[in-house]
Design a protein around this motif. Structure first.
Motif, short mmCIF file in Angstrom:
data_model
loop_
_atom_site.label_atom_id
_atom_site.label_comp_id
_atom_site.label_asym_id
_atom_site.label_seq_id
_atom_site.Cartn_x
_atom_site.Cartn_y
_atom_site.Cartn_z
N ILE A 40 22.96 18.68 85.02
CA ILE A 40 23.28 18.87 86.51
C ILE A 40 23.83 20.44 86.78
CG2 ILE A 40 24.41 17.71 88.12
CD1 ILE A 40 23.96 14.48 87.37
N ARG A 41 23.78 21.11 87.74
CA ARG A 41 24.13 22.08 87.82
C ARG A 41 24.06 22.43 89.53
NH1 ARG A 41 20.61 23.08 83.25
NH2 ARG A 41 21.84 24.29 81.11
N SER A 42 25.65 23.59 89.52
CA SER A 42 25.06 23.50 90.70
C SER A 42 25.08 25.49 91.00
CB SER A 42 26.14 23.49 91.62
OG SER A 42 27.41 24.24 91.26
N ILE A 43 24.68 25.55 92.99
CA ILE A 43 25.06 26.59 93.04
C ILE A 43 26.10 26.97 94.37
CG2 ILE A 43 22.92 27.96 91.66
CD1 ILE A 43 21.06 28.10 94.02
N GLU A 44 26.84 28.02 95.06
CA GLU A 44 26.89 28.31 95.76
C GLU A 44 25.85 29.56 96.93
OE1 GLU A 44 31.23 27.27 96.11
OE2 GLU A 44 30.69 28.06 94.30
N VAL A 136 7.88 22.34 100.39
CA VAL A 136 6.49 22.35 100.20
C VAL A 136 5.73 23.11 101.03
CG1 VAL A 136 6.15 19.74 99.02
CG2 VAL A 136 5.95 19.84 101.74
N ASN A 137 6.71 23.70 102.35
CA ASN A 137 6.19 23.97 103.29
C ASN A 137 6.73 25.44 104.08
OD1 ASN A 137 3.68 22.43 104.08
ND2 ASN A 137 5.64 21.17 104.92
N PHE A 138 8.37 25.58 103.04
CA PHE A 138 9.45 26.59 103.59
C PHE A 138 9.98 27.25 102.19
CE2 PHE A 138 13.53 27.33 103.76
CZ PHE A 138 14.00 28.54 105.30
N CYS A 139 10.83 28.19 102.18
CA CYS A 139 11.20 28.45 100.73
C CYS A 139 12.04 29.38 101.36
CB CYS A 139 10.23 29.41 100.09
SG CYS A 139 10.76 29.82 98.49
N LEU A 140 13.33 29.54 100.36
CA LEU A 140 13.98 30.36 101.04
C LEU A 140 14.49 31.19 99.70
CD1 LEU A 140 16.86 31.32 102.95
CD2 LEU A 140 18.13 29.88 102.12
N GLY A 141 14.33 32.65 100.17
CA GLY A 141 15.27 33.36 99.12
C GLY A 141 16.77 33.80 98.89
N LEU A 142 17.09 33.74 97.58
CA LEU A 142 18.36 33.89 97.53
C LEU A 142 18.65 34.92 96.55
CD1 LEU A 142 19.55 30.37 96.75
CD2 LEU A 142 19.84 31.42 99.19
N SER A 143 19.61 36.35 96.81
CA SER A 143 20.12 36.76 95.36
C SER A 143 21.14 37.07 95.66
CB SER A 143 19.54 38.56 96.89
OG SER A 143 18.45 38.63 96.79
N LYS A 144 21.69 36.57 94.40
CA LYS A 144 22.98 36.95 93.68
C LYS A 144 23.81 38.27 93.94
CE LYS A 144 25.10 34.68 89.45
NZ LYS A 144 24.94 34.39 87.89
N GLU A 145 25.19 37.84 94.57
CA GLU A 145 26.36 38.52 93.94
C GLU A 145 27.79 38.53 93.94
OE1 GLU A 145 26.52 39.81 98.90
OE2 GLU A 145 24.78 40.49 98.43
N ASN A 146 27.29 38.28 92.64
CA ASN A 146 29.02 38.21 91.39
C ASN A 146 28.78 36.49 91.00
OD1 ASN A 146 30.66 40.79 91.75
ND2 ASN A 146 30.87 40.20 94.23
N ASP A 147 29.32 35.69 91.68
CA ASP A 147 29.16 34.54 91.22
C ASP A 147 28.36 33.62 92.32
OD1 ASP A 147 31.22 34.54 92.39
OD2 ASP A 147 32.55 32.92 91.07
#
Length: 228
Positions: A40-44, A136-147
């Motif tokens: 189990i992990r997480s991102i903010e 399955v119908n939508f995707c949000l792309g995320l870019s990393k800035e620091n942590d």
């Protein structure tokens, strides 16, 4: 879907107000089970004013039609104030503007449709992101800035095509940027009781489940804790 400039203008002005109401200055923690090792992990993820223009795919231009760089805050202000003129923006030449505009309204309810996250597999030449989240119908792309991650692209596309290790999202919690712990539960995977799973300390230390109540198989919930 191809947009006229008038259609594009109407859409970005309307969605800018929704972005302000639902996402602006919100911080989310996405808790997921990594497919590769079952941990189990997480991102903010945080949503700033400056991120909005990237999600629309439009470019600000001067009176001669030249693209204005580093104007994302100005773009957002014009949208909120209904001051974006038809002669002040253009579609990107790579064609991605129309794809992003199609997905923009869906993004406003991203917590309701996000079920999967994973590392981006670089399959799309014009999609420059680090992680993806969605369904399955939508995707949000995320870019990393620091942590932390910021939203940088949205597409009406199956997320499983954009990541080689689609991992199940267990829960999404939200808070205002100036709050301490995450206390608003926006989504819990169907049939999952957050009180019955062992979360890593680095996640436990950032969330507050004091007022969380298990709702059986219901998978879209919103409970607000004390926000200490």
């Amino acid at each position: 879907m191809k947009f006229t400039k008038e259609d594009a203008r109407r859409r970005v002005l309307n969605c800018a107000k929704q972005y302000q109401q639902k996402l602006l200055n919100k911080k989310m923690i996405i808790i997921y089970r990594e497919r590769r090792d079952n941990k189990i992990r997480s991102i903010e993820v945080v949503f700033y004013k400056r991120n909005y223009q990237h999600l629309t795919g439009l470019e600000l231009t001067d009176k001669n039609g030249n693209v204005l760089r580093n104007q994302s805050m100005n773009f957002y202000r014009k949208c909120i104030e209904n001051k974006l003129g038809l002669d002040e923006f253009r579609f990107r030449k790579d064609g991605t503007s129309h794809l992003k505009l199609s997905a923009l309204p869906v993004l406003m309810d991203v917590t309701k449709i996000t079920r999967i996250t994973g590392n981006y597999n670089n399959v799309r030449p014009y999609l420059l992101v680090d992680k993806v989240m969605g369904g399955v119908n939508f995707c949000l792309g995320l870019s990393k800035e620091n942590d932390i991650y910021v939203p940088s692209s949205a597409l009406l596309e199956d997320i499983k095509r954009l990541t080689d290790a689609p991992s199940q999202v267990l829960a999404i919690m939200e808070k205002e940027m100036d709050e301490g712990t995450y206390s608003v539960v926006k989504h819990v995977a169907k049939g999952l009781n957050l009180n019955h799973i062992i979360l890593p300390d680095e996640i436990n230390d950032r969330i507050n489940l004091e007022n969380y109540l298990y709702n059986g198989t219901k998978n879209n919930v919103e409970f607000r804790g004390s926000g200490i």
